[in-house]
Motif scaffolding. Structure first.
Motif, PDB file in Angstrom:
ATOM      1  N   ALA A 104     -61.356  95.707  70.466  1.00 35.78           N
ATOM      2  CA  ALA A 104     -60.493  96.673  71.151  1.00 35.78           C
ATOM      3  C   ALA A 104     -59.418  97.180  70.190  1.00 35.78           C
ATOM      4  O   ALA A 104     -58.852  96.410  69.414  1.00 35.78           O
ATOM      5  N   ASP A 105     -59.150  98.475  70.249  1.00 33.37           N
ATOM      6  CA  ASP A 105     -58.111  99.064  69.415  1.00 33.37           C
ATOM      7  C   ASP A 105     -56.753  98.899  70.072  1.00 33.37           C
ATOM      8  O   ASP A 105     -56.625  99.054  71.300  1.00 33.37           O
ATOM      9  N   HIS A 106     -55.768  98.588  69.240  1.00 34.61           N
ATOM     10  CA  HIS A 106     -54.392  98.406  69.715  1.00 34.61           C
ATOM     11  C   HIS A 106     -53.454  99.156  68.781  1.00 34.61           C
ATOM     12  O   HIS A 106     -53.639  99.129  67.564  1.00 34.61           O
ATOM     13  N   GLU A 107     -52.451  99.805  69.338  1.00 39.36           N
ATOM     14  CA  GLU A 107     -51.369 100.409  68.568  1.00 39.36           C
ATOM     15  C   GLU A 107     -50.112  99.651  68.919  1.00 39.36           C
ATOM     16  O   GLU A 107     -49.733  99.572  70.091  1.00 39.36           O
ATOM     17  N   LEU A 108     -49.483  99.091  67.905  1.00 44.42           N
ATOM     18  CA  LEU A 108     -48.285  98.295  68.128  1.00 44.42           C
ATOM     19  C   LEU A 108     -47.125  98.869  67.329  1.00 44.42           C
ATOM     20  O   LEU A 108     -47.277  99.187  66.145  1.00 44.42           O
ATOM     21  N   ASP A 109     -45.991  98.974  67.963  1.00 40.97           N
ATOM     22  CA  ASP A 109     -44.779  99.432  67.289  1.00 40.97           C
ATOM     23  C   ASP A 109     -44.097  98.209  66.684  1.00 40.97           C
ATOM     24  O   ASP A 109     -43.151  97.656  67.263  1.00 40.97           O
ATOM     25  N   ILE A 110     -44.634  97.768  65.540  1.00 43.01           N
ATOM     26  CA  ILE A 110     -44.132  96.564  64.885  1.00 43.01           C
ATOM     27  C   ILE A 110     -44.021  96.816  63.386  1.00 43.01           C
ATOM     28  O   ILE A 110     -44.614  97.752  62.855  1.00 43.01           O
ATOM     29  N   ASP A 111     -43.274  95.961  62.724  1.00 46.11           N
ATOM     30  CA  ASP A 111     -43.109  96.019  61.276  1.00 46.11           C
ATOM     31  C   ASP A 111     -44.433  95.678  60.605  1.00 46.11           C
ATOM     32  O   ASP A 111     -45.042  94.649  60.915  1.00 46.11           O
ATOM     33  N   PRO A 112     -44.919  96.495  59.679  1.00 43.84           N
ATOM     34  CA  PRO A 112     -46.171  96.201  58.977  1.00 43.84           C
ATOM     35  C   PRO A 112     -46.138  94.878  58.198  1.00 43.84           C
ATOM     36  O   PRO A 112     -47.187  94.346  57.854  1.00 43.84           O
ATOM     37  N   GLN A 113     -44.952  94.354  57.937  1.00 45.36           N
ATOM     38  CA  GLN A 113     -44.821  93.077  57.232  1.00 45.36           C
ATOM     39  C   GLN A 113     -44.836  91.871  58.185  1.00 45.36           C
ATOM     40  O   GLN A 113     -44.683  90.735  57.759  1.00 45.36           O
ATOM     41  N   MET A 114     -45.059  92.139  59.482  1.00 44.74           N
ATOM     42  CA  MET A 114     -45.155  91.038  60.441  1.00 44.74           C
ATOM     43  C   MET A 114     -46.467  90.300  60.225  1.00 44.74           C
ATOM     44  O   MET A 114     -47.514  90.924  60.077  1.00 44.74           O
ATOM     45  N   PRO A 115     -46.432  88.968  60.213  1.00 47.68           N
ATOM     46  CA  PRO A 115     -47.693  88.225  60.142  1.00 47.68           C
ATOM     47  C   PRO A 115     -48.580  88.535  61.352  1.00 47.68           C
ATOM     48  O   PRO A 115     -48.095  88.673  62.482  1.00 47.68           O
ATOM     49  N   LEU A 116     -49.866  88.640  61.105  1.00 46.29           N
ATOM     50  CA  LEU A 116     -50.838  88.899  62.162  1.00 46.29           C
ATOM     51  C   LEU A 116     -50.705  87.893  63.297  1.00 46.29           C
ATOM     52  O   LEU A 116     -50.847  88.247  64.475  1.00 46.29           O
ATOM     53  N   LEU A 117     -50.418  86.654  62.966  1.00 48.05           N
ATOM     54  CA  LEU A 117     -50.255  85.607  63.981  1.00 48.05           C
ATOM     55  C   LEU A 117     -49.264  86.022  65.057  1.00 48.05           C
ATOM     56  O   LEU A 117     -49.523  85.857  66.247  1.00 48.05           O
ATOM     57  N   TRP A 118     -48.125  86.564  64.654  1.00 41.99           N
ATOM     58  CA  TRP A 118     -47.088  86.914  65.628  1.00 41.99           C
ATOM     59  C   TRP A 118     -47.450  88.172  66.396  1.00 41.99           C
ATOM     60  O   TRP A 118     -47.083  88.302  67.567  1.00 41.99           O
TER      61      TRP A 118
END
Length: 151
Positions: free
Chosen positions: A9-23
């Motif tokens: 599934a595709d997701h768009e998240l308004d997050i910092d690109p340096q955020m670890p995938l885990l979080w």
């Protein structure tokens, strides 16, 4: 805005690109099957697949994922995954269970690449997946059992 393909599934998240995938998985998509262990890619609790290859999501930044497909324990499927899950249950691998999603993801990665692993193959592939309860013998036996099922 970061675009990720998680479990198909595709997701768009308004997050910092340096955020670890885990979080991104746990905090923003509420996929809590992937566990936080050490945060330094040393324990394997956070293992997911990136284009079918096991990676540590605590040290994989969402901005580096790009067009790759991420598969978590919630979305892993197929004959190898089913054989691993069945072997884990049959041999009662789980004790506390905290590390098991990472262990299973690494085992699936191994069996996908090496359908008939030796003990040395298993030790090498599972290196860095720590089990606080010490179920390593059951994990190795379950991987051999899953390999036999798949043969």
């Amino acid at each position: 805005m970061v675009k990720l393909n998680i479990n198909g599934a595709d997701h768009e998240l308004d997050i910092d690109p340096q955020m670890p995938l885990l979080w991104a998985l746990r905090d923003h998509l509420t996929m809590t099957g992937t566990k936080f262990g050490c945060g330094q890619a040393l324990c394997g609790a956070c293992t997911v697949h990136l284009d079918g290859q096991p990676v540590r999501s605590c040290q994989t930044f969402v901005g580096d994922v790009g067009d790759s497909k991420v598969t978590t324990i919630e979305g892993v499927s197929g004959k190898v995954a089913e054989a691993v899950r069945a072997a884990w249950t049959k041999l009662d691998v789980v004790q506390c269970g905290y590390c098991q999603s990472g262990q299973i993801m690494s085992a699936i990665g191994l069996l996908t690449q090496t359908p008939k692993p030796t003990d040395d193959d298993i030790v090498s592939a599972m290196d860095g997946n720590i089990c606080r309860c010490g179920t390593y013998q059951r994990i190795r036996a379950a991987i051999h059992d899953a390999a036999s099922t798949l043969a």
